[in-house]
Write a protein that holds these residues in place. Structure first.
Motif, PDB file in Angstrom:
ATOM      1  N   LEU A 193       0.300  16.385   6.456  1.00  0.00           N
ATOM      2  CA  LEU A 193       0.942  15.233   5.832  1.00  0.00           C
ATOM      3  C   LEU A 193       1.092  15.441   4.327  1.00  0.00           C
ATOM      4  CD1 LEU A 193      -1.154  12.441   7.617  1.00  0.00           C
ATOM      5  CD2 LEU A 193       1.157  13.197   8.233  1.00  0.00           C
ATOM      6  N   LYS A 194       1.820  14.549   3.689  1.00  0.00           N
ATOM      7  CA  LYS A 194       1.878  14.459   2.242  1.00  0.00           C
ATOM      8  C   LYS A 194       1.216  13.152   1.811  1.00  0.00           C
ATOM      9  CE  LYS A 194       6.131  17.160   1.673  1.00  0.00           C
ATOM     10  NZ  LYS A 194       7.535  17.150   1.155  1.00  0.00           N
ATOM     11  N   LEU A 195       0.650  13.171   0.609  1.00  0.00           N
ATOM     12  CA  LEU A 195      -0.027  11.990   0.095  1.00  0.00           C
ATOM     13  C   LEU A 195       0.932  11.137  -0.721  1.00  0.00           C
ATOM     14  CD1 LEU A 195      -2.820  10.583  -0.125  1.00  0.00           C
ATOM     15  CD2 LEU A 195      -3.175  11.874  -2.233  1.00  0.00           C
ATOM     16  N   LYS A 196       0.912   9.843  -0.481  1.00  0.00           N
ATOM     17  CA  LYS A 196       1.737   8.897  -1.226  1.00  0.00           C
ATOM     18  C   LYS A 196       0.832   7.766  -1.700  1.00  0.00           C
ATOM     19  CE  LYS A 196       5.848   5.942  -0.695  1.00  0.00           C
ATOM     20  NZ  LYS A 196       6.880   5.475   0.274  1.00  0.00           N
ATOM     21  N   LEU A 197       0.819   7.515  -3.006  1.00  0.00           N
ATOM     22  CA  LEU A 197      -0.046   6.491  -3.566  1.00  0.00           C
ATOM     23  C   LEU A 197       0.700   5.177  -3.773  1.00  0.00           C
ATOM     24  CD1 LEU A 197      -2.119   8.471  -6.221  1.00  0.00           C
ATOM     25  CD2 LEU A 197      -2.578   8.125  -3.784  1.00  0.00           C
ATOM     26  N   PHE A 198       0.007   4.096  -3.497  1.00  0.00           N
ATOM     27  CA  PHE A 198       0.487   2.735  -3.730  1.00  0.00           C
ATOM     28  C   PHE A 198      -0.444   2.144  -4.782  1.00  0.00           C
ATOM     29  CE2 PHE A 198       0.423  -1.839  -2.847  1.00  0.00           C
ATOM     30  CZ  PHE A 198       1.765  -2.145  -2.667  1.00  0.00           C
ATOM     31  N   GLN A 199      -0.023   2.150  -6.049  1.00  0.00           N
ATOM     32  CA  GLN A 199      -0.900   1.760  -7.146  1.00  0.00           C
ATOM     33  C   GLN A 199      -0.760   0.266  -7.432  1.00  0.00           C
ATOM     34  OE1 GLN A 199      -1.119   4.516 -10.466  1.00  0.00           O
ATOM     35  NE2 GLN A 199       0.056   6.028  -9.307  1.00  0.00           N
ATOM     36  N   THR A 200      -1.890  -0.428  -7.409  1.00  0.00           N
ATOM     37  CA  THR A 200      -1.867  -1.875  -7.560  1.00  0.00           C
ATOM     38  C   THR A 200      -3.223  -2.334  -8.097  1.00  0.00           C
ATOM     39  OG1 THR A 200      -1.401  -3.940  -6.375  1.00  0.00           O
ATOM     40  CG2 THR A 200      -2.580  -2.242  -5.150  1.00  0.00           C
ATOM     41  N   THR A 201      -3.502  -3.625  -8.028  1.00  0.00           N
ATOM     42  CA  THR A 201      -4.800  -4.165  -8.434  1.00  0.00           C
ATOM     43  C   THR A 201      -5.751  -4.164  -7.245  1.00  0.00           C
ATOM     44  OG1 THR A 201      -4.190  -6.440  -7.904  1.00  0.00           O
ATOM     45  CG2 THR A 201      -3.679  -5.650 -10.126  1.00  0.00           C
ATOM     46  N   PHE A 202      -7.024  -4.409  -7.514  1.00  0.00           N
ATOM     47  CA  PHE A 202      -8.026  -4.365  -6.458  1.00  0.00           C
ATOM     48  C   PHE A 202      -7.734  -5.395  -5.369  1.00  0.00           C
ATOM     49  CE2 PHE A 202     -12.111  -5.663  -4.609  1.00  0.00           C
ATOM     50  CZ  PHE A 202     -12.556  -4.444  -4.129  1.00  0.00           C
ATOM     51  N   ALA A 203      -7.532  -6.652  -5.762  1.00  0.00           N
ATOM     52  CA  ALA A 203      -7.292  -7.705  -4.771  1.00  0.00           C
ATOM     53  C   ALA A 203      -6.009  -7.437  -3.988  1.00  0.00           C
ATOM     54  CB  ALA A 203      -7.238  -9.062  -5.460  1.00  0.00           C
TER      55      ALA A 203
ATOM     56  N   LEU B  82      -5.185  -6.766   0.191  1.00  0.00           N
ATOM     57  CA  LEU B  82      -4.129  -7.513   0.883  1.00  0.00           C
ATOM     58  C   LEU B  82      -3.099  -6.565   1.485  1.00  0.00           C
ATOM     59  CD1 LEU B  82      -3.032 -10.323   1.564  1.00  0.00           C
ATOM     60  CD2 LEU B  82      -1.772 -10.266  -0.606  1.00  0.00           C
ATOM     61  N   ALA B  83      -2.748  -5.500   0.767  1.00  0.00           N
ATOM     62  CA  ALA B  83      -1.771  -4.541   1.281  1.00  0.00           C
ATOM     63  C   ALA B  83      -2.288  -3.860   2.542  1.00  0.00           C
ATOM     64  CB  ALA B  83      -1.445  -3.502   0.213  1.00  0.00           C
ATOM     65  N   VAL B  84      -3.582  -3.566   2.581  1.00  0.00           N
ATOM     66  CA  VAL B  84      -4.179  -2.988   3.788  1.00  0.00           C
ATOM     67  C   VAL B  84      -4.134  -3.992   4.923  1.00  0.00           C
ATOM     68  CG1 VAL B  84      -6.304  -2.104   4.820  1.00  0.00           C
ATOM     69  CG2 VAL B  84      -5.658  -1.394   2.508  1.00  0.00           C
ATOM     70  N   GLU B  85      -4.535  -5.226   4.628  1.00  0.00           N
ATOM     71  CA  GLU B  85      -4.559  -6.266   5.662  1.00  0.00           C
ATOM     72  C   GLU B  85      -3.162  -6.514   6.243  1.00  0.00           C
ATOM     73  OE1 GLU B  85      -6.029 -10.900   6.310  1.00  0.00           O
ATOM     74  OE2 GLU B  85      -5.905 -10.061   4.296  1.00  0.00           O
ATOM     75  N   GLN B  86      -2.146  -6.454   5.401  1.00  0.00           N
ATOM     76  CA  GLN B  86      -0.784  -6.722   5.843  1.00  0.00           C
ATOM     77  C   GLN B  86      -0.092  -5.494   6.433  1.00  0.00           C
ATOM     78  OE1 GLN B  86       0.992  -8.352   2.273  1.00  0.00           O
ATOM     79  NE2 GLN B  86       0.304 -10.435   2.751  1.00  0.00           N
ATOM     80  N   GLY B  87      -0.765  -4.368   6.467  1.00  0.00           N
ATOM     81  CA  GLY B  87      -0.200  -3.172   7.061  1.00  0.00           C
ATOM     82  C   GLY B  87       0.869  -2.504   6.224  1.00  0.00           C
ATOM     83  N   LYS B  88       0.849  -2.733   4.910  1.00  0.00           N
ATOM     84  CA  LYS B  88       1.837  -2.113   4.025  1.00  0.00           C
ATOM     85  C   LYS B  88       1.438  -0.688   3.630  1.00  0.00           C
ATOM     86  CE  LYS B  88       3.394  -6.489   1.992  1.00  0.00           C
ATOM     87  NZ  LYS B  88       3.513  -7.280   0.743  1.00  0.00           N
ATOM     88  N   VAL B  89       0.164  -0.348   3.815  1.00  0.00           N
ATOM     89  CA  VAL B  89      -0.347   0.975   3.481  1.00  0.00           C
ATOM     90  C   VAL B  89      -1.245   1.440   4.622  1.00  0.00           C
ATOM     91  CG1 VAL B  89      -0.232   0.582   0.983  1.00  0.00           C
ATOM     92  CG2 VAL B  89      -2.328   0.023   2.234  1.00  0.00           C
TER      93      VAL B  89
ATOM     94  N   VAL C 232       2.396   4.249   8.173  1.00  0.00           N
ATOM     95  CA  VAL C 232       3.427   3.347   7.654  1.00  0.00           C
ATOM     96  C   VAL C 232       4.738   4.102   7.470  1.00  0.00           C
ATOM     97  CG1 VAL C 232       4.093   1.944   5.663  1.00  0.00           C
ATOM     98  CG2 VAL C 232       1.760   1.808   6.560  1.00  0.00           C
ATOM     99  N   THR C 233       4.650   5.316   6.957  1.00  0.00           N
ATOM    100  CA  THR C 233       5.818   6.182   6.758  1.00  0.00           C
ATOM    101  C   THR C 233       5.535   7.526   7.391  1.00  0.00           C
ATOM    102  OG1 THR C 233       6.316   5.098   4.645  1.00  0.00           O
ATOM    103  CG2 THR C 233       7.367   7.215   5.056  1.00  0.00           C
ATOM    104  N   ALA C 234       6.378   7.935   8.319  1.00  0.00           N
ATOM    105  CA  ALA C 234       6.166   9.190   9.025  1.00  0.00           C
ATOM    106  C   ALA C 234       6.076  10.356   8.038  1.00  0.00           C
ATOM    107  CB  ALA C 234       7.297   9.435  10.016  1.00  0.00           C
ATOM    108  N   GLY C 235       5.077  11.212   8.248  1.00  0.00           N
ATOM    109  CA  GLY C 235       4.905  12.384   7.417  1.00  0.00           C
ATOM    110  C   GLY C 235       4.114  12.162   6.148  1.00  0.00           C
ATOM    111  N   TYR C 236       3.749  10.916   5.870  1.00  0.00           N
ATOM    112  CA  TYR C 236       3.026  10.571   4.647  1.00  0.00           C
ATOM    113  C   TYR C 236       1.780   9.741   4.974  1.00  0.00           C
ATOM    114  CZ  TYR C 236       7.076  12.019   1.882  1.00  0.00           C
ATOM    115  OH  TYR C 236       8.093  12.740   1.310  1.00  0.00           O
TER     116      TYR C 236
END
Length: 287
Positions: free
Chosen positions: A79-89, A93-100, A37-41
């Motif tokens: 790479l570097k690690l970048k966390l996207f902190q959210t709820t389970f559901a 959805l973020a995975v399905e939509q390609g946001k992470v 999603v983001t180069a290098g991360y």
């Protein structure tokens, strides 16, 4: 019986293992057949700390069992690690939509597999219902007229809602439902627990021995056997199966070197927590 350690010390140990990615050093590997999603991360969606499975630290620090995999992965792939902190559901959805690039700590269901692609599993627990020690739990019938809680989107939720439409509490995360049990808002909490002490007291925070885990059996609350052995997977977007393949290669290497088994021991986990390295049935095509 496993040696009990303080929660602050446990979190520090869990994060340290994840941050180090295990013993030894690795050279950065050539780019694999995946896209970011983001180069290098490597952007990983998580849904809170679930020690010892997942521990989210300050910033973009990840520890626990899954931290061993992700921190080794970013080290190997430069790479570097970048966390996207959210709820389970919202994580799914973020995975399905390609946001992470990936999401962590997901059980398998055929319905979910229509929307996300599964990597190898990394952790196994077994389903329990937690109650306060003062509650006399003798089976699902003893919960009649009581409230049972779990997390929104967890695999047990639809069965509980069918079992008692008005007797189920769904919460946004594990911390909230744990506190609900401790303060009497619910009388039972269904999840997988690994660190158990004498009398099945739950050693994991925030319970620290203040709750008891009762094993669940096929048919309890309408649960089929398939949801009682809780195998946790990482998930990726259906159009990015190369990411799952790269994660599979990393965890296979950690097993082959013995680093994975050592990490489980360091986290006070036994062989029963080690999931078999095989894919579930993939349904989404990635096309």
């Amino acid at each position: 019986m496993r040696r009990r350690i303080g929660f602050a010390m446990a979190i520090a140990a869990l994060l340290a293992w994840g941050a180090l990615g295990g013993p030894g050093s690795r050279a950065a590997a050539q780019p694999a057949g995946y896209h970011l999603v983001t180069a290098g991360y490597l952007t990983v969606a998580t849904h809170g700390s679930l020690p010892p499975e997942i521990v989210v630290g300050p910033g973009d620090e990840l520890g626990g069992v899954d931290g061993m995999l992700y921190n080794a992965f970013v080290k190997d792939h430069g790479l570097k690690l970048k966390l996207f902190q959210t709820t389970f559901a919202s994580m799914i959805l973020a995975v399905e939509q390609g946001k992470v690039d990936a999401g962590e700590g997901v059980f398998y269901t055929a319905e979910r597999a229509k929307h996300v692609y599964y990597a190898y599993p990394f952790y196994v627990t077994h389903a329990f219902i937690a109650t306060l020690p003062s509650f006399q739990y003798t089976g699902p019938d003893s919960m009649a007229g009581k409230k049972v809680g779990t997390v929104i989107g967890y695999v047990w939720a639809p069965y509980l809602q069918k079992w008692s439409p008005s007797g189920v509490g769904l919460f946004p995360d594990e911390v909230t439902v744990s506190q609900a049990l401790l303060n009497g808002q619910v009388q039972g909490y269904i999840n997988g627990f690994e660190r158990l002490g004498p009398g099945n007291t739950i050693l994991e925070a925030p319970f620290n021995g203040k709750a008891v885990a009762h094993p669940l059996h096929p048919g309890d609350f309408g649960f089929p056997e398939s949801v009682l052995s809780n195998i946790a997977y990482n998930i990726v977007n259906c159009k990015n199966p190369g990411m799952a393949a790269a994660l599979n290669e990393e965890i296979t290497k950690l097993h082959a070197s013995g680093e994975w088994q050592k990490g489980l021991t360091d986290l006070q986990l036994g062989p029963a927590a080690d999931a078999p390295l095989k894919n579930p049935t993939q349904i989404c095509s990635g096309g």
